[in-house]
Design an enzyme around this catalytic site. Structure first.
Site, mmCIF file in Angstrom:
data_model
loop_
_atom_site.group_PDB
_atom_site.id
_atom_site.type_symbol
_atom_site.label_atom_id
_atom_site.label_comp_id
_atom_site.label_asym_id
_atom_site.label_seq_id
_atom_site.Cartn_x
_atom_site.Cartn_y
_atom_site.Cartn_z
ATOM 1 N N GLU A 212 -4.517 -7.525 -6.744
ATOM 2 C CA GLU A 212 -3.371 -7.953 -6.777
ATOM 3 C C GLU A 212 -3.170 -9.287 -5.956
ATOM 4 O O GLU A 212 -2.534 -10.288 -6.312
ATOM 5 C CB GLU A 212 -2.435 -7.025 -6.246
ATOM 6 C CG GLU A 212 -1.831 -5.768 -7.330
ATOM 7 C CD GLU A 212 -0.781 -4.810 -6.573
ATOM 8 O OE1 GLU A 212 -0.406 -4.143 -7.297
ATOM 9 O OE2 GLU A 212 -0.115 -5.136 -5.519
ATOM 10 N N GLU B 83 0.757 4.439 0.189
ATOM 11 C CA GLU B 83 0.422 5.625 1.127
ATOM 12 C C GLU B 83 1.118 5.083 2.704
ATOM 13 O O GLU B 83 1.302 5.873 3.437
ATOM 14 C CB GLU B 83 -0.898 5.701 1.231
ATOM 15 C CG GLU B 83 -1.980 4.949 1.863
ATOM 16 C CD GLU B 83 -3.286 5.391 2.159
ATOM 17 O OE1 GLU B 83 -3.812 5.219 3.108
ATOM 18 O OE2 GLU B 83 -3.963 5.918 1.260
ATOM 19 N N ARG C 141 0.821 -1.182 0.025
ATOM 20 C CA ARG C 141 -0.103 0.099 0.073
ATOM 21 C C ARG C 141 0.798 1.165 -0.095
ATOM 22 O O ARG C 141 1.667 1.609 0.751
ATOM 23 C CB ARG C 141 -0.677 0.036 1.249
ATOM 24 C CG ARG C 141 -1.867 1.011 1.270
ATOM 25 C CD ARG C 141 -2.907 0.771 0.083
ATOM 26 N NE ARG C 141 -4.088 1.933 0.408
ATOM 27 C CZ ARG C 141 -4.272 2.954 -0.398
ATOM 28 N NH1 ARG C 141 -3.457 3.181 -1.159
ATOM 29 N NH2 ARG C 141 -5.494 3.605 -0.087
#
Length: 1339
Positions: free
Chosen positions: A101, A36, A34
């Protein structure tokens, strides 16, 4: 989007993980994260650490916008990567892109073996697994991405990834990164091992063992076999095929060669521990500490390990320890040792696999690949390559070496030249591999033993070889060692076997001793032996020498001189093994070595044993095919254990056999001119095997009378002067033309150890009853053309062979049960009863009383139906309809006729029906059911069961062994009666079905109930009582009875029965393994007495080296289950038979078969009782029972008159015209006068008895007459314990004459003598019968 692939990477370019092709992968690792959360922190650090380690890594550089679909380049990157690292951070599950994913990554893992490593970065695995905190994902009705379907898939994916082994950040991030990189590096470091080109046959062998991979309770696979056989190749094949399925893998190769010094094992431990720990190195201070460290690691790691070439079991223990191993781990061991003898540890479970040689097709392919580069030989080389294939015997190493040697010069001349070397030398590359097993033998005596066996004893009986080579070479333990090292094997008939390459290796070792054969320790080539003997070039080094003149003649050997002198043996002082087949030596026999232990001289040319031949140390002599006329030991032979004189056709006499006090085996097979064996044979206390097969003159009637003549009394008896020694275990009297049971009965008076007896091709009519043979296990009476009855066979019997006894009709047992393990009866075309196994009686031989309610079948007794079932029983048998009694069930087959008696109450046009049991008619009792069905046949295999079950627990499945085969295009009816009335209750629902497994087309089935009057209730027996005894062996774990005597798995294994046949029969309630190996006596039993299992493959163990065509018990094939004509056998089970009693119906029926004429009218007279012939027995059961009652009643009492002073003359006058009289000898204590009187009374009621005689000294009662021995024994046992000693035809001199038997001790009644006084001559006195005849003479 960015990726980094180091050009200096040590990793091999990755291949596509999802496809079978070899296209290169683009990346080693795909990073899923991820952005961020970790893009510029943890993931960035991880990415650079991976790149520094040379791992080609993909990461996406762009920010991922929520709601976007997965970009095509991301999907391609995942699919072209070998592994993925999923960094699960706090906001990972908030991104649909990350979740997509993850879905694709896990799909690649499932389908392609893609490696997935989860990293839990500041999150708990339990939160991910249980969807807690920010991993709680919900459906958003306002979003096209957070749909119900997507959310469910993502939740599942999160659960799956949380369950994988990964890393959770708990401490320093720097060390954490290193652990991840090390783990990925080791996972991507491919562990495949090199497999040679042109491997052949490995896939077939892999299929045979791959089920082991799924056995959770079996961790070890031990692959064993000789050198070069392909053990390591198979281990590599299994390893490469499965290494991706394990967390850690290790292949430790060539352990035997690498463990020469003590510290070598430590290096192997380091390699193994490093592999188990995923590349982490641990310091191992010592071997013992290393064993513990490896054991600890194996407890937690899911590992695939191959330990190649374990020489000793101790190496395996040092490497793995003996503690518990992870249940999901698998360990493959290759070894040249037979692992059956390895120690057992509580936590280790082995599956053993003996590596098979390549078959001919595989060998041809492998040799062709190496020699020609093709899968098949080129034109013109076929015969040569087949010669090479035969030489290599399926050994892959030999095929590869030989093929490679021929590859460079593929000309026919070169091939012939190369192949000519094979018998003279062995390629050094093959020799080197094979020698490792030889060199591993711990004792020099075992090496010498191996060489002796390879040169002289291949194909010889193991016990024979042990006797010769023990104790000098510790043969008992040494042979075990050779077998364990896969240098030797033993065939099912106990012959020593060795692959040809190992034989050549052994002979090559001997060849290297000297270039001159005379200077070697062993000379096995007849050409070399002839040259040594003809030139007198023997030396002290020669320990064994073999010469076969007939072989040299066949090979076209050119003899300079046929004269061989004994002087050639003068210098051979070390000679212990000598074989001189069909060789004639001239000169003094003093030149033979005093150390000689084995003398094999087939075709010995002298007529007697030379007196100057020293035989003091001989253990075995084989003079088969000799010219001996008399065999007489020249001295006491203390060491001799085996004497083989087979086929010595001139042999007339054996003298002074007591001079061989420790003789164990004596073979006189086919010495058909032998007339006399020294009577001291009975004193031999060690003789265990005596083979007199074919010694016809020794046992001929004239010879017996001549040998038995007494010079003192001038009386000729009918018994031989010598008896067999008490020590015998196996006795062969086949083809001895034994005509009378009495001619050899007394030879068996005391045989406490006899296990095997062969009386094949004898001429007697009745089995000479020998109750004292308490240990008899195997009896062979095959080809006894006159044999009619076999009564009261010993209860110890495990095997019976009666092949082609064409007149044999009846077989019974002392135990009245059938317990044989092996039974051969092919060609017994008149056999109708085998007690406890089968009654198959022609309908014409049964009367209406026998058939009961099925008596209407009598009118069809002359109809014909082809029976099928067991070939052994039915070949040559009459096709007229017959009744089968089996498991208490009566059954027969008829053509599709119209008869009102065949109309059933309950009828179905399908294969099954059901009905409820109604109320019984007044004054009636339910007795059983009639079950019928009409059928036609399809194809050549017919397998079916008749099944009856009820709601109260009755569950019977029956497969009859005999049933009718209708003519082509026609139907047949099967009729049966099941006496199960006592098992059925009013209101029970009965289900009946015909379960067809193959070959039948059922048109209809029907059932009727069978009732009887109340007044006959006492005569009605239930199914258990008519079943012939204990049927627990036929009961399945569910309680159902599987009434079958065949192993249907034999049909399944050859593809003639579908694998689901048992499920079709019983459903899923019973495991099919319950009926695997089913026998004639039901489920296989665990036999604790080793003699039973050992004798299953009994042969005539001819302990002679050249007898390859040994006589076998019966060289007939076993019945092929399910063949086109298969009839079978069964218990003596029919209506009216008591639980443990012999069938009186069959007893009475048998009397009719034998056409016994009963003398029914008894005329009383004090002076003479005349016996007149009666009308033939009419089979009226009530009439016979009345006779029994009349003559066994109180009417038979002691006579009060005439006065005591007048003796009663006990005489019987009879006239026999054309009858077959029997002589029955009973063992019974008759010392008590009252018992004697009762015995006379009991036996006098039996008609056709001609005389009774007592021999009080031996406790024998002899009965002569045309009478059933079974009935005689039955009546006698009512008075006193009685056993049959023998049964047979009475002496021929009795027939067709008038005879008067007078009690000895009395004067002729014509003379006026005083009467009998009480207390005098009691032994000679016989109680008179009032108004009855007295059949008695006292001996």
């Amino acid at each position: 989007m960015a990726s980094s692939c180091s050009s200096s990477s040590n990793l091999i370019a990755c291949s596509s993980s999802c496809n079978d092709n070899d296209d290169a992968c683009t990346y080693d690792v795909f990073l899923s994260f991820r952005g961020e959360d970790t893009r510029y922190s943890f993931t960035d650090h991880l990415y650079h650490k991976l790149v520094q380690a040379g791992i080609c890594t993909f990461r996406d550089e762009e920010d991922i916008n929520r709601g976007e679909e997965l970009k095509p380049e991301i999907e391609r990157a995942i699919k072209s990567s070998r592994a993925s690292i999923v960094v699960l951070s706090e906001n990972y599950a908030t991104s649909t892109w990350c979740l997509d994913e993850l879905l694709l990554i896990l799909q690649q893992r499932r389908e392609c073996g893609h490696t997935v490593v989860p990293v839990f970065y500041h999150v708990k695995p339990t939160d991910v697994r249980n969807h807690k905190k920010k991993f709680t994902i919900e459906v958003n009705p306002y979003s096209s991405r957070w749909t119900d379907n997507n959310v469910n898939m993502w939740r599942t994916a999160l659960m799956q990834v949380a369950d994988l082994t990964g890393f959770e950040l708990l401490g320093s991030e720097t060390s954490f990164l290193k652990e991840i990189v090390d783990a990925i590096y080791n996972k991507l470091d491919r562990k495949e091992v090199h497999l040679p080109l042109n491997i052949t046959g490995m896939n077939t062998r892999y299929e045979e063992v791959k089920s082991w991979l799924d056995q959770r309770d079996v961790q070890f696979l031990a692959i064993y076999g000789m050198g070069g056989i392909g053990k390591t190749t198979l281990a590599k094949y299994i390893y490469n095929s499965n290494e991706k399925s394990f967390e850690y893998v290790s292949f430790v190769e060539d352990i035997g060669s690498r463990c020469k010094q003590p510290n070598d094992l430590l290096e192997l431990q380091k390699q193994l521990l490093k592999d188990i720990l995923g590349g982490k190195k641990r310091k191992i201070p010592s071997v013992s500490r290393g064993t513990c460290m490896i054991g600890e690691a194996l407890l937690t790691k899911r590992t695939l390990i191959v330990l190649d070439d374990i020489v000793e079991h101790s190496q395996l223990v040092s490497l793995l320890g003996t503690t518990k191993i992870n249940a999901q781990s698998k360990i493959i061991v290759t070894t040249r040792e037979n692992t059956n003898n390895w120690p057992h540890f509580p936590y280790w479970r082995y599956r053993r696999y003996e590596m098979r040689s390549l078959n001919d097709d595989e060998s041809l392919e492998l040799l062709s690949r190496h020699a020609f580069g093709t899968e098949s030989p080129i034109l013109g080389f076929v015969s040569l390559i087949l010669q090479a294939v035969r030489y290599c015997e399926g050994n892959p190493l030999a095929l590869e070496v030989l093929g490679s040697a021929l590859f460079k010069s593929n000309t026919i001349l070169n091939w012939k030249s190369q192949l000519s070397l094979l018998d003279k030398d062995l390629d050094s590359r093959i020799q080197h591999v094979l020698m490792r097993s030889y060199n591993s033998l711990p004792y020099n005596s075992e090496k010498e033993l191996f060489l002796h066996i390879a040169c002289f004893f291949i194909g010889k009986d193991i016990d024979y070889v042990i006797k010769i080579l023990e104790p000098g070479y510790s043969a008992i333990s040494g042979i075990k060692t050779l077998i364990n090292r896969c240098l030797l094997s033993v065939s099912p008939n106990k012959k020593l076997m060795m692959p040809r390459l190992l034989q050549e290796m052994a002979k090559n070792i001997v060849r290297q001793e000297s270039v001159f054969p005379a200077k070697r320790s062993r000379v096995w080539l007849s050409s070399d032996s002839y040259k040594i003997l003809s030139k007198g070039k023997g030396s002290e080094t020669v320990e064994g020498l073999a010469l076969d003149m007939q072989m040299l003649l066949r090979e076209g050997f050119v003899f300079k001189s046929s004269d061989l002198k004994t002087t050639a043996l003068k210098n051979m002082d070390s000679l212990t093994l000598l074989q001189l087949n069909f060789a004639e030596l001239y000169g003094s026999y003093e030149n033979f070595s005093d150390d000689l232990r084995w003398l094999c001289w087939l075709g010995f040319h002298l007529t007697s044993i030379p007196s100057d031949l020293y035989m003091g140390n001989l253990v075995a002599i084989d003079m088969s095919y000799s010219n001996l006329e008399v065999f007489e030991p020249p001295m006491v032979l203390q060491s001799l254990q085996i004497l083989n004189l087979k086929d010595s056709h001139n042999l007339v006499e054996i003298r002074n056999i007591f001079m061989i006090p420790h003789l164990e085996t004596l073979i006189l097979w086919n010495c058909y001119n032998l007339l006399n064996v020294c009577k001291t044979i009975r004193d031999l206390t060690s003789l265990e095997l005596l083979n007199m097969t074919g010694c016809k003159n020794l046992f001929s009637r004239d010879q017996l009378n001549t040998l038995a003549a007494s010079t003192s009394s001038g009386v000729v008896t009918e018994h031989p002067t010598f008896s067999f020694p008490h020590s015998l275990h196996r006795l062969f009297l086949k083809d001895c033309s034994l005509e009378s049971a009495d001619s050899f009965r007394f030879s068996f008076r005391f045989q406490p150890y006899l296990q095997y007896l062969n009386l094949g091709n004898s001429l007697f009519e009745f089995w000479p009853y020998h109750d004292h043979l308490k240990t008899l296990r195997v009896l062979d009476l095959s080809l006894s053309s006159r044999l009619k009855w076999l009564l009261y066979l010993p209860s110890t019997l495990a095997e019976l062979y009666i092949y082609y006894c064409e007149l044999l009709e009846r077989v019974t047992f002392q135990s009245r049960r059938f317990t044989l393990q092996e039974f051969g009866y092919e060609g017994c075309i008149n056999l109708y009863e085998i007690e406890g196994f089968i009654n198959l009686v022609p309908m014409a031989k049964l009367n209406e009383t026998d058939l009961g309610h099925m008596k209407w079948l009598k009118r069809y007794q002359n109809h014909e139906v082809c029976l099928v079932g067991d070939d052994e029983l039915l070949v040559g048998r009459s096709s007229r309809i017959q009744m089968l009694f089996e498991f208490g069930i009566m059954s027969t087959s008829l053509a599709n006729i119209k008869d009102p008696n065949m109309t059933s109450k309950y009828i179905s046009e399908s294969t099954s029906l059901s009905f409820d049991v109604p109320l019984c008619p007044e004054n009636k009792t339910l007795r059983g059911i009639n079950l019928t069905f009409k059928y036609a046949m399809l194809g050549d295999d017919w397998t079916w069961f008749c099944k009856i079950s009820t709601t109260n627990g009755v569950d019977l499945m029956y497969n009859p062994k005999v049933f009718g085969k209708p003519e082509s295009g026609k139907a047949c009816m099967w009729l049966s009666y099941w006496p199960i009335g006592n098992l059925l209750n009013i209101g029970d629902t009965v289900h009946v079905s015909i379960v067809v497994l193959s070959g039948l087309e059922v048109h209809e089935c029907g059932v009727s109930l069978v009732y009887s009057d109340h007044e006959t209730l006492d005569n009605i027996l239930g199914w258990e009582e008519t079943s012939g005894g204990d049927l627990s062996g036929f009961q399945l774990s569910t309680g159902a009875y599987y009434l079958c005597r065949r192993d249907f798995f034999e049909l399944m294994e050859v593809g003639r029965l579908t694998p689901d046949w048992f499920r079709m029969l019983v459903g899923d309630t019973v495991d099919y393994t319950e009926v695997r190996g089913w026998r004639k006596t039901g489920r296989p039993k665990q036999v604790t007495d080793p003699s039973f299992t050992e004798l299953k493959t009994v042969r005539c163990i001819i302990d002679g080296p050249e007898l390859e065509d040994v006589y076998k018990i019966a060289e007939m094939a076993k019945p092929s289950v399910g063949d086109k004509t298969v009839a079978f056998t069964s218990s003596l089970l029919q209506e009216g038979m008591k639980f443990d009693a012999r069938s009186e119906i069959i007893d009475n029926e048998m009397e009719d078969i034998f056409d016994i004429d009963w003398s029914a009218r008894f005329l009383s007279s004090y002076d003479e009782i005349a016996v007149e012939e009666s009308e033939p027995y009419s089979h009226e059961q009530e009439e016979i029972e009345g006779i029994f009652k009349a003559f066994a009643s109180d009417e038979i009492r002691e006579s009060a008159s005439p006065p005591d002073e007048e003796r009663l003359k006990s005489v019987v006058t009879h006239e026999v015209i054309g009858q077959t009289k029997k002589k029955i000898v009973l063992s019974v204590n008759l010392s008590n006068k009252t018992i004697r009187s009762k015995m006379i009374a009991a036996l006098s009621v039996l008609q056709a008895i001609e005389s009774l005689s007592f021999d009080k000294e031996y406790g024998e009662l002899t009965v002569i007459g045309d009478v059933d021995p079974v009935m005689v024994l039955k009546r006698a046992n009512e008075i006193a314990d009685t056993e049959i000693l023998s049964t047979g035809p009475a002496s021929e001199t009795v027939a067709k004459q008038h005879e008067t038997e007078v009690e000895p001790g009395y004067e002729s009644p014509k003379e006026d003598k005083p009467g009998y006084e009480s207390g005098k001559d009691d032994e000679a006195y016989q109680e008179p019968l009032k108004n009855k005849k007295s059949f008695c003479s006292v001996m």
